[in-house]
Design an enzyme around this catalytic site. Structure first.
Site, PDB file in Angstrom:
ATOM      1  N   CYS A   6     -10.573  12.011  -8.319  1.00 35.18           N
ATOM      2  CA  CYS A   6     -11.552  12.426  -9.332  1.00 35.18           C
ATOM      3  C   CYS A   6     -12.326  13.668  -8.901  1.00 35.18           C
ATOM      4  O   CYS A   6     -12.586  13.876  -7.716  1.00 35.18           O
ATOM      5  CB  CYS A   6     -12.549  11.316  -9.578  1.00 35.18           C
ATOM      6  SG  CYS A   6     -11.795   9.784 -10.066  1.00 35.18           S
ATOM      7  N   ARG A  19      -6.493  18.412  -6.904  1.00 39.84           N
ATOM      8  CA  ARG A  19      -6.831  17.161  -6.230  1.00 39.84           C
ATOM      9  C   ARG A  19      -6.020  15.987  -6.772  1.00 39.84           C
ATOM     10  O   ARG A  19      -5.969  14.936  -6.150  1.00 39.84           O
ATOM     11  CB  ARG A  19      -8.314  16.862  -6.423  1.00 39.84           C
ATOM     12  CG  ARG A  19      -9.223  17.889  -5.789  1.00 39.84           C
ATOM     13  CD  ARG A  19     -10.624  17.751  -6.311  1.00 39.84           C
ATOM     14  NE  ARG A  19     -11.234  16.503  -5.933  1.00 39.84           N
ATOM     15  CZ  ARG A  19     -12.016  16.338  -4.888  1.00 39.84           C
ATOM     16  NH1 ARG A  19     -12.300  17.365  -4.117  1.00 39.84           N
ATOM     17  NH2 ARG A  19     -12.539  15.177  -4.595  1.00 39.84           N
ATOM     18  N   TRP A  34      -8.997  10.008 -11.884  1.00 41.77           N
ATOM     19  CA  TRP A  34      -7.812   9.388 -11.263  1.00 41.77           C
ATOM     20  C   TRP A  34      -8.070   7.888 -11.339  1.00 41.77           C
ATOM     21  O   TRP A  34      -8.980   7.380 -10.679  1.00 41.77           O
ATOM     22  CB  TRP A  34      -7.700   9.856  -9.822  1.00 41.77           C
ATOM     23  CG  TRP A  34      -6.454   9.423  -9.101  1.00 41.77           C
ATOM     24  CD1 TRP A  34      -5.235  10.045  -9.114  1.00 41.77           C
ATOM     25  CD2 TRP A  34      -6.318   8.290  -8.231  1.00 41.77           C
ATOM     26  NE1 TRP A  34      -4.360   9.364  -8.310  1.00 41.77           N
ATOM     27  CE2 TRP A  34      -4.992   8.280  -7.759  1.00 41.77           C
ATOM     28  CE3 TRP A  34      -7.178   7.283  -7.811  1.00 41.77           C
ATOM     29  CZ2 TRP A  34      -4.506   7.319  -6.892  1.00 41.77           C
ATOM     30  CZ3 TRP A  34      -6.700   6.307  -6.947  1.00 41.77           C
ATOM     31  CH2 TRP A  34      -5.367   6.334  -6.494  1.00 41.77           C
ATOM     32  N   ASN A  59     -17.487   9.739  -9.448  1.00 40.32           N
ATOM     33  CA  ASN A  59     -16.387   9.610  -8.483  1.00 40.32           C
ATOM     34  C   ASN A  59     -16.731   8.447  -7.575  1.00 40.32           C
ATOM     35  O   ASN A  59     -17.874   8.351  -7.120  1.00 40.32           O
ATOM     36  CB  ASN A  59     -16.275  10.866  -7.603  1.00 40.32           C
ATOM     37  CG  ASN A  59     -15.753  12.055  -8.351  1.00 40.32           C
ATOM     38  OD1 ASN A  59     -15.402  11.953  -9.517  1.00 40.32           O
ATOM     39  ND2 ASN A  59     -15.724  13.204  -7.677  1.00 40.32           N
ATOM     40  N   GLY A  60     -15.773   7.603  -7.271  1.00 44.71           N
ATOM     41  CA  GLY A  60     -16.034   6.477  -6.381  1.00 44.71           C
ATOM     42  C   GLY A  60     -15.726   5.165  -7.068  1.00 44.71           C
ATOM     43  O   GLY A  60     -15.095   5.135  -8.124  1.00 44.71           O
ATOM     44  N   GLU A  63       7.043  11.707   8.757  1.00 42.15           N
ATOM     45  CA  GLU A  63       6.489  12.763   7.892  1.00 42.15           C
ATOM     46  C   GLU A  63       7.552  13.218   6.870  1.00 42.15           C
ATOM     47  O   GLU A  63       7.237  13.421   5.692  1.00 42.15           O
ATOM     48  CB  GLU A  63       6.009  13.936   8.756  1.00 42.15           C
ATOM     49  CG  GLU A  63       5.489  15.145   8.003  1.00 42.15           C
ATOM     50  CD  GLU A  63       4.334  14.852   7.057  1.00 42.15           C
ATOM     51  OE1 GLU A  63       3.785  13.747   7.080  1.00 42.15           O
ATOM     52  OE2 GLU A  63       3.997  15.749   6.265  1.00 42.15           O
ATOM     53  N   LYS A  94       7.203  12.916   2.811  1.00 50.24           N
ATOM     54  CA  LYS A  94       7.338  14.081   1.914  1.00 50.24           C
ATOM     55  C   LYS A  94       8.356  13.802   0.816  1.00 50.24           C
ATOM     56  O   LYS A  94       8.117  14.092  -0.350  1.00 50.24           O
ATOM     57  CB  LYS A  94       7.800  15.332   2.689  1.00 50.24           C
ATOM     58  CG  LYS A  94       6.798  16.052   3.553  1.00 50.24           C
ATOM     59  CD  LYS A  94       5.706  16.763   2.829  1.00 50.24           C
ATOM     60  CE  LYS A  94       4.498  15.901   2.652  1.00 50.24           C
ATOM     61  NZ  LYS A  94       3.589  15.805   3.773  1.00 50.24           N
ATOM     62  N   GLU A 121       6.998  11.236  -1.724  1.00 55.05           N
ATOM     63  CA  GLU A 121       5.922  11.644  -2.643  1.00 55.05           C
ATOM     64  C   GLU A 121       6.349  12.773  -3.572  1.00 55.05           C
ATOM     65  O   GLU A 121       5.883  12.829  -4.707  1.00 55.05           O
ATOM     66  CB  GLU A 121       4.613  11.952  -1.911  1.00 55.05           C
ATOM     67  CG  GLU A 121       4.615  13.107  -0.963  1.00 55.05           C
ATOM     68  CD  GLU A 121       3.254  13.323  -0.296  1.00 55.05           C
ATOM     69  OE1 GLU A 121       2.225  12.844  -0.792  1.00 55.05           O
ATOM     70  OE2 GLU A 121       3.234  14.021   0.737  1.00 55.05           O
ATOM     71  N   HIS A 171      17.279  -2.952  15.127  1.00 51.78           N
ATOM     72  CA  HIS A 171      16.539  -4.215  15.042  1.00 51.78           C
ATOM     73  C   HIS A 171      16.220  -4.599  13.605  1.00 51.78           C
ATOM     74  O   HIS A 171      15.359  -5.436  13.379  1.00 51.78           O
ATOM     75  CB  HIS A 171      15.257  -4.134  15.874  1.00 51.78           C
ATOM     76  CG  HIS A 171      15.522  -3.908  17.328  1.00 51.78           C
ATOM     77  ND1 HIS A 171      16.081  -4.872  18.130  1.00 51.78           N
ATOM     78  CD2 HIS A 171      15.353  -2.815  18.119  1.00 51.78           C
ATOM     79  CE1 HIS A 171      16.219  -4.396  19.357  1.00 51.78           C
ATOM     80  NE2 HIS A 171      15.795  -3.137  19.373  1.00 51.78           N
ATOM     81  N   LYS A 226      -4.974  14.728  -4.082  1.00 49.96           N
ATOM     82  CA  LYS A 226      -5.046  15.582  -2.898  1.00 49.96           C
ATOM     83  C   LYS A 226      -6.061  15.044  -1.901  1.00 49.96           C
ATOM     84  O   LYS A 226      -5.812  15.021  -0.707  1.00 49.96           O
ATOM     85  CB  LYS A 226      -5.415  17.018  -3.299  1.00 49.96           C
ATOM     86  CG  LYS A 226      -5.423  18.009  -2.142  1.00 49.96           C
ATOM     87  CD  LYS A 226      -4.051  18.164  -1.522  1.00 49.96           C
ATOM     88  CE  LYS A 226      -4.049  19.042  -0.298  1.00 49.96           C
ATOM     89  NZ  LYS A 226      -2.785  18.867   0.463  1.00 49.96           N
TER      90      LYS A 226
END
Ligand code: AGP
Length: 622
Positions: free
Chosen positions: A2, A27, A74, A100-101, A495, A499, A502, A518, A617
């Site tokens: 947000c 964001r 968001w 926001n929150g 990583e 990537k 997402e 395993h 973001k």
């Protein structure tokens, strides 16, 4: 996640607010809305699911008014619907709130308001706030507790009374129809910054939204309230006492946040890595002494040499950089170092050694879990420093000391150049720490020279990235992609998997290659793509044995290997060479093809590269 932007001044607010929303888009969000105080003493509200451009398209050509608030949402509480978009209004439509929150005690508060006869229009937690403010603004009886009698008609007191009953996190902007030209704000765990212009004042959740207008800013602190008008800002504590504040100046050279000739920010930022790395190294290497100096830590050799251990905290990509950093610290300084996911660390009542050093690693500097971990370390008397990109961000300020990674603005949700600079900053620290211990001047110099040359290695790879398209073809139809690596390459594998997930929405599993047998080996069937990261770093042979185990089960191998290693390359279906590097620096080069693979796969599948679905973001909720 947000975003908030607000304006009061002599100019028409509408376009300024829309521009501000555009600057917050990176964001990540799913809907947007705006409220403007009209000269007739009403609040004009517009909301839209989807992009800011869709909201802009829907807006009337003119919404007269010089004061307003706006929001990118968001979704947390309630689906992505127009009703759930902010701003939210009280029953009489005199008060508008953007938030926001998360309000954790929304349930009981809503129940009491409903019992009083309040009708809710949305499923959001935010709507509780606006009705609560209205409740006190109207001087109505308390919700089962005592209300201050002077709340009626006083926005600050009404806001304070409402906030005193909330549990959770908030960055709030509020306007009242009968208080023209005034924006009220409050912060608790969700950032807000006031921008001071000439006869006009701004409020934003992100300093980036303010830079076209002003660089003079006041960062609000947790537990603060603010009254903002055209002459500036007045800050208050929650108990009503007014507070002094400091005016900061935002950095001039934050960097270029325009797309330029690139089709996407992600691609631009991948290609910016050599230069970003140079910025991160600049002035920090002392090659002749074989060491590094990180001035922001303000730790001399006598303090460094006494450190018993180091813990690195972060989320997502930052956590992967922590894994690389922890390995390098152990290697070079021979003290225990570990990386931990911030959200796990903060809530497991960790044992904190006050003599040890903690690092909070974050691009945005606003990640709620990392900020929460910082506070937990501090509450327990520990020393925590930031490894942060955004100057003046909440984590940077909460830590007080640390290292700025100097990546410049990272706009794509998928983090790329911040990863390489976090790794570099942590390598610099490992070098500095190592030199207070067993690391010889010669060994230190070897690494310092390698670091100095790293930007040109990255540049060389990006000029000739190898058969990325072949790798894309191998992964785009796959049910799942397995990523394997050892040591620092295990972190790079994680990583690379993050990537690809997402950006391309392809399910990925990352494992240290020795762990593969395993469990994850059960996933392999003929044609399963397996990405193996095996630079020539001393661990390669064991990783290649695991590669063979995958091949024996018919897997399709995409290998990231050191150029010239023909023996390794011969084992792969797709072999992508990276330049030879110092073993500790290999993550800086091996991550590049994985970033490009994610980008190209996302592109091939028609994904929203810079704003992947459901992601944000800066993740400012826990
Ligand atoms: C990275 O591509 C992700 N979008 C995400 O994992 C990110 O790294 C994480 O949310 C942490 O963010 P920070 O570095 O701003 O704290």
């Amino acid at each position: 996640m947000c975003g908030i932007i607000a304006y009061t001044g002599p100019r028409q607010a509408l376009n300024l607010l829309v521009d501000g929303l555009h600057r917050l888009e990176y964001r990540g969000y799913d809907s947007a809305g705006i409220a403007v105080q009209s000269p007739k003493g009403q609040l004009h509200v517009e909301k839209q699911v989807g992009r800011v451009t869709e909201l802009a398209r829907k807006l009337p050509a003119k919404v007269p008014g010089t004061c307003g608030i706006a929001h990118t949402r968001w979704a947390t509480h309630g689906g992505v619907t127009t009703e759930n978009c902010h701003p939210h209004l009280d029953a009489l439509e005199r008060i508008a709130v953007v938030h926001n929150g998360i309000i954790e005690n929304m349930g009981p508060l809503k129940a009491r308001l409903v019992a009083e006869g309040v009708r809710f229009r949305s499923e959001t937690d935010t709507e509780v706030i606006v009705h609560l403010i209205a409740h006190f603004y109207d001087g109505m009886g308390a919700l089962g507790d005592s209300v201050s009698p002077d709340a009626a008609g006083d926005p600050v007191v009404a806001l304070r009374s409402a906030l005193a009953r909330l549990r959770g996190t908030w960055g709030l902007a509020v306007i009242f129809a009968d208080h023209p030209g005034v924006v009220f704000a409050a912060r608790n765990g969700s950032p807000l910054v006031v921008g001071l212009g000439e006869g006009e004042t701004f409020l934003a959740s992100d300093p980036h939204a303010l830079t076209p207008h002003t660089r003079r800013v006041v960062f609000l602190h947790d537990g603060e309230l603010a009254r903002i008008d055209t002459s500036g800002v007045q800050t208050y504590r929650l108990d009503g006492a007014s507070k002094s504040h400091t005016v900061d100046t935002l950095e001039q050279e934050w960097g270029d946040s325009s797309l330029g000739e690139f089709p996407h920010y992600m691609l631009k930022e991948i290609h910016e890595q050599p230069e970003a790395l140079r910025q991160c190294l600049s002035g920090r290497l002392v090659v002749e002494e074989g060491t590094a100096r990180l001035g922001g830590l303000d730790l001399g050799p006598r303090e460094l040499v006494r450190l018993p251990h180091v813990t690195l905290l972060g989320c997502g990509t930052a956590f992967h950089a922590c894994l690389v950093g922890a390995g390098a610290i152990e290697q070079l300084a021979r003290i225990p170092a570990r990386a931990e996911i911030a959200s796990e660390h903060r809530l497991r009542n960790p044992v904190i050694d006050p003599e040890a050093l903690f690092f909070a690693v974050s691009q945005s500097g606003e990640t709620a879990d990392t900020l929460g971990a910082v506070k937990e370390v501090q509450v327990k008397g520990g020393q925590v420093m930031g490894v942060v990109n955004v100057v003046g961000s909440s984590i940077a300020r909460a830590c007080g000391r640390g290292v700025y990674i100097h990546s410049g603005p990272e706009m794509a949700v998928a983090s790329t150049k911040a990863f390489s600079n976090m790794v570099t900053a942590l390598l610099l620290f490992a070098l500095q720490l190592g030199r207070t211990r067993a690391l010889s001047p010669l060994q230190g110099r070897e690494l310092a020279v390698a670091l100095q040359d790293a930007p040109s290695l990255l540049r060389a790879y990006l000029a000739q990235p190898g058969p990325i398209e072949d790798a894309v073809r191998a992964v785009i139809g796959a049910k799942m992609v397995l990523f394997l690596g050892r040591g620092a390459s295990a972190a790079v594998a994680a990583e690379g998997a993050l990537k690809l997930m997402e950006v391309a929405y392809i399910p990925c599993v990352a494992y240290p290659s020795g762990e593969m047998k395993h469990g994850p080996i059960a996933l392999l069937e003929p044609g399963s793509p397996v990405v193996v990261i095996a630079p020539d770093d001393g661990l390669k042979d064991k990783t290649l044995s695991n590669l063979q185990e995958c091949r024996a089960r018919g897997a399709r191998i995409i290998l990231i290997y050191t150029e010239g290693d023909h023996e390794a390359a011969a084992l792969a279906d797709v072999a992508i060479a990276v330049p030879r590097s110092h073993p500790l620096l290999s993550p800086l080069v091996t991550v590049l093809p994985l970033q490009l693979l994610a980008y190209r796969a996302g592109l091939a599948l028609g994904r929203d590269i810079d704003r992947p679905r459901n992601l944000a973001k800066s993740v400012t909720v826990e």
